[in-house]
Design a protein around this motif. Structure first.
Motif, short mmCIF file in Angstrom:
data_model
loop_
_atom_site.label_atom_id
_atom_site.label_comp_id
_atom_site.label_asym_id
_atom_site.label_seq_id
_atom_site.Cartn_x
_atom_site.Cartn_y
_atom_site.Cartn_z
N THR A 1 33.34 14.89 49.33
CA THR A 1 33.48 13.60 48.68
C THR A 1 34.80 12.91 49.03
O THR A 1 35.02 11.77 48.60
CB THR A 1 33.41 13.75 47.14
N ALA A 2 35.65 13.57 49.79
CA ALA A 2 36.98 13.03 50.08
C ALA A 2 36.93 12.05 51.25
O ALA A 2 36.05 12.11 52.12
CB ALA A 2 37.95 14.15 50.40
N GLU A 3 37.90 11.15 51.28
CA GLU A 3 38.10 10.29 52.44
C GLU A 3 38.59 11.15 53.59
O GLU A 3 39.53 11.92 53.45
CB GLU A 3 39.13 9.20 52.10
N MET A 4 37.95 11.03 54.75
CA MET A 4 38.23 11.95 55.85
C MET A 4 39.32 11.47 56.81
O MET A 4 39.89 12.27 57.54
CB MET A 4 36.94 12.24 56.63
N SER A 5 39.59 10.17 56.85
CA SER A 5 40.68 9.69 57.69
C SER A 5 42.01 9.93 57.00
O SER A 5 42.19 9.57 55.83
CB SER A 5 40.52 8.19 57.96
N LEU A 6 42.95 10.54 57.69
CA LEU A 6 44.24 10.83 57.07
C LEU A 6 45.05 9.57 56.82
O LEU A 6 46.03 9.61 56.06
CB LEU A 6 45.04 11.81 57.92
N SER A 7 44.67 8.45 57.42
CA SER A 7 45.38 7.21 57.13
C SER A 7 45.25 6.84 55.65
O SER A 7 46.12 6.16 55.10
CB SER A 7 44.85 6.07 57.99
N ALA A 8 44.19 7.32 55.00
CA ALA A 8 43.98 7.04 53.57
C ALA A 8 45.01 7.74 52.70
O ALA A 8 45.17 7.39 51.53
CB ALA A 8 42.58 7.45 53.16
N TYR A 9 45.71 8.73 53.24
CA TYR A 9 46.67 9.51 52.47
C TYR A 9 48.11 9.15 52.81
O TYR A 9 49.04 9.81 52.34
CB TYR A 9 46.41 11.00 52.70
N ILE A 10 48.28 8.12 53.62
CA ILE A 10 49.63 7.65 53.94
C ILE A 10 50.07 6.69 52.84
O ILE A 10 49.34 5.76 52.50
CB ILE A 10 49.64 6.94 55.31
N PRO A 11 51.24 6.88 52.26
CA PRO A 11 51.67 6.00 51.17
C PRO A 11 51.92 4.57 51.65
O PRO A 11 52.17 4.33 52.83
CB PRO A 11 52.97 6.66 50.69
N ASP A 12 51.83 3.62 50.71
CA ASP A 12 52.04 2.22 51.05
C ASP A 12 53.43 1.97 51.60
O ASP A 12 53.62 1.14 52.49
CB ASP A 12 51.82 1.34 49.81
N ASP A 13 54.39 2.70 51.07
CA ASP A 13 55.77 2.54 51.52
C ASP A 13 56.02 3.45 52.71
O ASP A 13 56.24 4.65 52.56
CB ASP A 13 56.73 2.87 50.38
#
Length: 266
Positions: free
Chosen positions: A218-230
């Motif tokens: 169920t997780a988002e598979m692209s690691l870009s989704a886990y990069i913080p906004d800052d």
């Protein structure tokens, strides 16, 4: 030459590891000695410095170092040979066939030291911390067995944390600065190099709990989704394997007025 090195240190290499499932502890014991009380796997061992040092500290356990790169196996075997330790051996492989290499309950610990992050969604099946891999590990870990992850990649670590409950594991420890909390743990040459570059080590220890009845990703598979906004959190150090991704996000942020998330298709 590589072939000569492998031949020179072949006593520390098991070229056909799939023939030893269920027999590692007994088959690798010193002649006339008792079977090892535990078998541990360093999955993605590199040149073997962590594996050898861990084996030195725990002589009653058998340590297997696995890597897909022949040059790494050759150098790791040399390190094992030079150590003279009887409780360490190296094997070629990727871990994708781990259930063929070990019987159920045969492993006490699986180490995942700085696995390749595979940041793109299309490559994510190669991650050693995926739901599918964690389910494989469940099959070969003994009761109370552990998966121990260490990574310099905050995005990979945050993704890995989503996979733990999906596979029915429970965390017994996690840290965003594992070296700071446990400075005496064995260190790989890879961690030593990254530490000199300013990397902090993210880590967890997870043990299998009750098995999930219907494990579904169920997780988002692209690691870009886990990069913080800052993105300034990466000013001092960008995780190995994600430097290009983070630079692309910086470029997009500059172009789009600070919103790096628009149009991301990793």
């Amino acid at each position: 030459m590589l072939e000569e090195r492998i031949e020179r240190y072949r006593d520390y290499i098991e070229a056909d590891p799939y023939s030893w499932a269920g027999r590692w502890a007994e088959a690798c014991a010193p002649a006339g000695g008792e079977a090892f009380h535990e078998v541990r796997l360093d999955l993605g061992c590199g040149k073997g410095s962590f594996t050898v040092e861990a084996a030195r500290r725990e002589p009653d356990a058998l340590f297997l170092g696995m890597d897909s790169e022949p040059i790494c196996i050759a150098y790791a075997a040399q390190r094992g040979f030079e150590s003279g330790l009887p409780n360490v051996i190296f094997v070629p492989g990727t871990g994708m066939r781990i259930r063929e290499m070990f019987n159920p309950g045969e492993l006490g610990v699986i180490y995942l030291n700085f696995p390749t992050p595979f940041p793109r969604k299309k490559d994510s099946k190669g991650r050693l911390v995926n739901l599918e891999r964690l389910m494989d590990y469940r099959r070969v870990l003994c009761d109370g067995g552990e998966v121990r992850l260490r990574t310099d990649s905050q995005p990979l670590f945050d993704f890995a944390l989503t996979q733990v409950p999906l596979a029915g594991y429970e965390l017994t420890w996690q840290s965003r600065d594992a070296r700071g909390e446990r400075p005496r743990d064995p260190m790989s040459e890879y961690e030593e190099r990254l530490g000199a570059q300013g990397a902090l080590v993210n880590a967890y220890i997870a043990v299998p709990g009750p098995p999930p009845s219907n494990p579904v990703q169920t997780a988002e598979m692209s690691l870009s989704a886990y990069i913080p906004d800052d993105l300034s959190s990466f000013d001092a150090y960008a995780p190995h394997g994600m430097q290009g991704t983070i630079q692309n996000l910086r470029n997009r942020a500059a172009k789009d007025g600070g919103d790096w998330s628009r149009g991301i298709t990793l």
